[in-house]
Write an enzyme that holds these catalytic residues in place. Structure first.
Site, short mmCIF file in Angstrom:
data_model
loop_
_atom_site.label_atom_id
_atom_site.label_comp_id
_atom_site.label_asym_id
_atom_site.label_seq_id
_atom_site.Cartn_x
_atom_site.Cartn_y
_atom_site.Cartn_z
N GLU A 80 -6.75 2.27 -13.25
CA GLU A 80 -6.11 3.41 -12.58
C GLU A 80 -4.85 3.83 -13.34
O GLU A 80 -4.63 5.03 -13.57
CB GLU A 80 -5.79 3.03 -11.14
CG GLU A 80 -7.06 2.89 -10.32
CD GLU A 80 -6.86 2.39 -8.90
OE1 GLU A 80 -7.80 2.55 -8.10
OE2 GLU A 80 -5.80 1.85 -8.58
N HIS A 123 -26.58 21.46 -1.13
CA HIS A 123 -26.71 22.02 -2.47
C HIS A 123 -25.70 23.13 -2.71
O HIS A 123 -25.47 23.91 -1.81
CB HIS A 123 -28.13 22.57 -2.63
CG HIS A 123 -28.44 23.00 -4.02
ND1 HIS A 123 -28.60 22.10 -5.06
CD2 HIS A 123 -28.60 24.23 -4.56
CE1 HIS A 123 -28.85 22.76 -6.17
NE2 HIS A 123 -28.85 24.06 -5.89
N CYS A 128 -1.52 1.74 -3.07
CA CYS A 128 -2.49 2.83 -2.87
C CYS A 128 -1.88 4.24 -2.86
O CYS A 128 -2.35 5.13 -3.57
CB CYS A 128 -3.21 2.66 -1.54
SG CYS A 128 -3.33 1.00 -0.89
N GLU A 144 -25.81 15.20 -3.43
CA GLU A 144 -27.21 15.37 -3.01
C GLU A 144 -28.16 14.51 -3.83
O GLU A 144 -29.27 14.20 -3.40
CB GLU A 144 -27.64 16.85 -3.08
CG GLU A 144 -27.71 17.42 -4.49
CD GLU A 144 -28.15 18.90 -4.50
OE1 GLU A 144 -29.12 19.24 -3.81
OE2 GLU A 144 -27.52 19.69 -5.23
N LYS A 172 0.17 5.40 -6.00
CA LYS A 172 -0.83 5.42 -7.07
C LYS A 172 -1.69 6.68 -7.00
O LYS A 172 -1.87 7.40 -7.97
CB LYS A 172 -1.68 4.15 -6.93
CG LYS A 172 -2.85 3.95 -7.85
CD LYS A 172 -4.15 4.46 -7.36
CE LYS A 172 -4.75 3.96 -6.10
NZ LYS A 172 -5.28 2.62 -6.08
N CYS A 183 0.82 -1.21 0.00
CA CYS A 183 0.00 0.00 0.00
C CYS A 183 0.86 1.26 0.00
O CYS A 183 0.67 2.16 -0.82
CB CYS A 183 -0.92 -0.02 1.22
SG CYS A 183 -1.88 1.48 1.38
C1 LIG Z 1 -1.03 -0.93 -7.62
C2 LIG Z 1 -1.85 -1.21 -6.41
C3 LIG Z 1 -2.78 -0.28 -5.99
C4 LIG Z 1 -3.55 -0.53 -4.88
N1 LIG Z 1 -4.45 0.42 -4.49
C5 LIG Z 1 -5.23 0.21 -3.40
C6 LIG Z 1 -6.15 1.20 -2.96
O1 LIG Z 1 -6.29 2.26 -3.56
N2 LIG Z 1 -6.88 0.95 -1.85
C7 LIG Z 1 -6.76 -0.22 -1.13
O2 LIG Z 1 -7.43 -0.38 -0.12
N3 LIG Z 1 -5.89 -1.18 -1.53
C8 LIG Z 1 -5.13 -0.98 -2.64
N4 LIG Z 1 -4.23 -1.96 -3.03
C9 LIG Z 1 -4.17 -3.23 -2.27
C10 LIG Z 1 -3.35 -3.06 -1.00
O3 LIG Z 1 -2.08 -2.56 -1.32
C11 LIG Z 1 -3.22 -4.40 -0.29
O4 LIG Z 1 -4.50 -4.92 -0.07
C12 LIG Z 1 -2.52 -4.27 1.07
O5 LIG Z 1 -1.25 -3.71 0.93
C13 LIG Z 1 -2.43 -5.64 1.74
O6 LIG Z 1 -1.72 -5.54 2.94
P1 LIG Z 1 -0.92 -6.80 3.49
O7 LIG Z 1 -0.45 -6.42 4.85
O8 LIG Z 1 -1.74 -8.01 3.35
O9 LIG Z 1 0.30 -7.01 2.51
P2 LIG Z 1 1.41 -6.00 1.99
O10 LIG Z 1 1.05 -4.58 2.25
O11 LIG Z 1 1.69 -6.41 0.61
O12 LIG Z 1 2.65 -6.33 2.92
C14 LIG Z 1 3.32 -7.54 2.86
C15 LIG Z 1 4.76 -7.31 3.22
O13 LIG Z 1 5.39 -8.55 3.45
C16 LIG Z 1 6.71 -8.51 2.95
N5 LIG Z 1 7.13 -9.91 2.77
C17 LIG Z 1 6.64 -10.82 1.90
N6 LIG Z 1 7.23 -12.02 2.10
C18 LIG Z 1 8.11 -11.86 3.13
C19 LIG Z 1 9.00 -12.73 3.82
N7 LIG Z 1 9.08 -14.02 3.52
N8 LIG Z 1 9.77 -12.20 4.80
C20 LIG Z 1 9.69 -10.90 5.14
N9 LIG Z 1 8.87 -10.05 4.54
C21 LIG Z 1 8.07 -10.52 3.55
C22 LIG Z 1 6.58 -7.72 1.66
O14 LIG Z 1 7.80 -7.16 1.26
C23 LIG Z 1 5.55 -6.65 2.08
O15 LIG Z 1 6.16 -5.48 2.57
C24 LIG Z 1 -3.41 -1.74 -4.15
C25 LIG Z 1 -2.48 -2.69 -4.57
C26 LIG Z 1 -1.72 -2.43 -5.69
C27 LIG Z 1 -0.73 -3.46 -6.13
#
Ligand SMILES: Cc1cc2nc3c(=O)[nH]c(=O)nc-3n(C[C@H](O)[C@H](O)[C@H](O)COP(=O)(O)OP(=O)(O)OC[C@H]3O[C@@H](n4cnc5c(N)ncnc54)[C@H](O)[C@@H]3O)c2cc1C
Length: 452
Positions: free
Chosen positions: A181, A436, A48, A441, A51, A43
């Site tokens: 997007e 308004h 997010c 609205e 973006k 994110c």
């Molecule tokens: C282009 C794009 C735009 C988006 N826009 C939106 C939006 O506008 N609104 C919205 O609500 N959602 C949006 N999303 C979705 C949102 O980013 C995800 O739903 C959210 O980040 C999920 O959070 P998470 O904690 O599950 O995983 P993540 O935020 O992906 O975090 C997972 C973390 O784990 C780390 N990791 C992975 N494997 C390992 C490992 N083995 N050891 C150590 N670290 C590891 C990764 O590096 C990462 O930092 C978007 C996604 C993308 C790709």
């Protein structure tokens, strides 16, 4: 004293992992977290937030055009991609620092590196081995490219945020929110955008009126939207451009091809099979309503569980996990009526059921729909229409779906989401006085049912 080094080890410092770690730390748990890339996760680093900054940047093109009707003469305008990306990177670095601090302030130990499971209580990070009572998998997901010859020449959303140069011509593959997007972003910055989607209509799963209305609006914005069209092959030309072969036999020469064709959970090589954590056919960790996996002390939240892949959902799941496991307040995340936005241009806002799903669930539904030219467009001369829609369960009068395509749709939908979550009826919408003049609205002034 516990036999383990930590009470909780969080794998992944993204939306879900940070919240879970922070709240658990607040409950007195001894927490550690491993992050292999950058704190903040998808994110903050490549989702997010960057973006939305690019969406803001790209919208100025619209504003410059619209200004003329209001009497402004805007001089020569020029866009510099490198400045936009550098400023975006600066902000993302600042946010990343904040996320790391959030952990540290909660007393958590941070490990920079990739973590894997050795057994149900042991995590390996490089040559370090750490034990924990509970383990939380919050590793998110990654983009997948279509399996076509030349796929290695494609970029994904990950790389799109770091391009050294703006592609003047770009093909974007996909019909989901990320494809739409980026199409709006590159179009606004002046790239020539072709959007390919192999299905009948963009935004599968959304209300049909959103899908068709948005397709019409983005067509007007200059994006070349081609549904029922896919790519078959990509080749590099002698001058370094990319030649994209399409299913209709034609070709397109472009500077970049962006695959926005879906994401998969990050479960590969984590050691889940060694520990016995069950995953589904997509590779997502299977969890119960408290985000517990098939192994008693191993939990998972966020995109890695492939429930609803949005940041606020991952955060809620992480918070509920902490309340349940360390706060002695068992709480399961509620996945019903999650509002969402698509930051296309124009944007989409949606909550609850589509008309089709509402009919399937409730049988008889009343639909209220309006489409109008927004006030600003009357003077700017922009050919633009807003669409709003309410879906109502005819038996109970409860509003079960609200949908919008138009400026500020995401902002408007967040307010409506509270009403709908609270069980508001159409009569409550009718009793509410509008503000308004706004577009919003219209949501409280629609009186005529759409005739079946
Ligand atoms: C282009 C794009 C735009 C988006 N826009 C939106 C939006 O506008 N609104 C919205 O609500 N959602 C949006 N999303 C979705 C949102 O980013 C995800 O739903 C959210 O980040 C999920 O959070 P998470 O904690 O599950 O995983 P993540 O935020 O992906 O975090 C997972 C973390 O784990 C780390 N990791 C992975 N494997 C390992 C490992 N083995 N050891 C150590 N670290 C590891 C990764 O590096 C990462 O930092 C978007 C996604 C993308 C790709």
């Amino acid at each position: 004293m516990s036999q383990y080094d930590f009470d909780l080890f969080v794998i992944g410092g993204g939306s879900g992992g940070v919240r879970a770690g922070r709240i658990s730390g607040g409950y007195g748990a001894r927490v550690a977290v491993a992050e292999e890339y950058r704190y903040g996760g998808t994110c903050v680093i490549r989702g997010c937030v960057p973006k939305k900054l690019l969406v803001y940047g790209s919208q100025f093109a619209h504003d410059f055009e619209d200004a003329a009707g209001f009497g402004w003469t805007v001089g020569e305008t020029r866009f510099d991609w490198a400045t936009m990306i550098a400023n975006k990177d600066k902000e993302i670095a600042r946010l990343e620092g904040i996320y790391r601090k959030l952990f540290e302030n909660a007393g958590a130990r941070t490990f920079d590196g990739r973590a894997t499971l050795k057994d149900a209580h042991t995590v390996l990070i490089g040559d370090k081995s750490v034990t924990a009572d509970k383990i939380l998998i919050a590793t998110g997901g990654h983009p997948v490219k279509p399996a076509v010859p030349g796929a290695e020449l494609m970029i994904t959303s990950n790389e799109a945020f770091h391009l050294k140069e703006q592609p003047k011509r770009i093909v974007i593959v996909g019909g989901g929110y990320i494809a739409l997007e980026f199409a709006g972003i590159f179009n606004g910055f002046g790239s020539r955008v072709t959007l390919l989607y192999r299905g009948e209509q963009i935004l599968r799963g959304f209300d049909e009126d959103i899908r068709s209305h948005l397709a019409g609006e983005i067509g007007k914005s200059g994006i070349d939207l081609r549904c029922k069209t896919d790519l078959t092959k990509i080749e590099k030309t002698k001058d370094g451009a990319l030649l994209v072969h399409l299913t209709d036999g034609s070709t397109l020469e472009v500077d970049a091809v962006l695959a926005a064709t879906g994401r998969k959970p990050n479960t590969g090589g984590l050691g889940l099979e060694v520990v016995g954590v069950r995953t589904d056919a997509e590779g997502a960790v299977v969890v119960n309503e408290y985000s517990r996996s098939s192994v008693e002390n191993v939990y998972a939240v966020g995109d890695v569980t492939n429930r609803i892949n949005l940041t606020p959902v991952a955060i809620r799941e992480g918070h509920c996990f902490a309340d349940t496991v360390f706060g002695k307040k068992p709480r399961s995340p509620d996945h019903a009526d999650v509002p969402a936005a698509v930051f296309s241009q124009p944007p989409v806002g949606t909550i609850g059921l589509s008309e089709t799903d509402a009919r399937a669930k409730y049988g008889e539904v009343d639909v209220y729909r309006t489409s109008f030219r927004p006030l600003k467009a009357t003077i700017s001369g922009r050919d633009e229409r807003v669409m709003m829609k309410l879906v109502v369960d005819a038996k109970t009068d409860r509003v079960v779906g609200a949908h919008m395509v138009g400026e500020d749709a995401g902002e408007i939908m967040q307010g409506l989401a509270i009403a709908i979550k609270a069980g508001a009826k159409k009569a409550d919408f009718d009793a509410t006085i509008g503000i308004h003049p706004t577009a919003a609205e219209e949501f409280v002034t629609m009186r005529e049912k759409v005739k079946a």
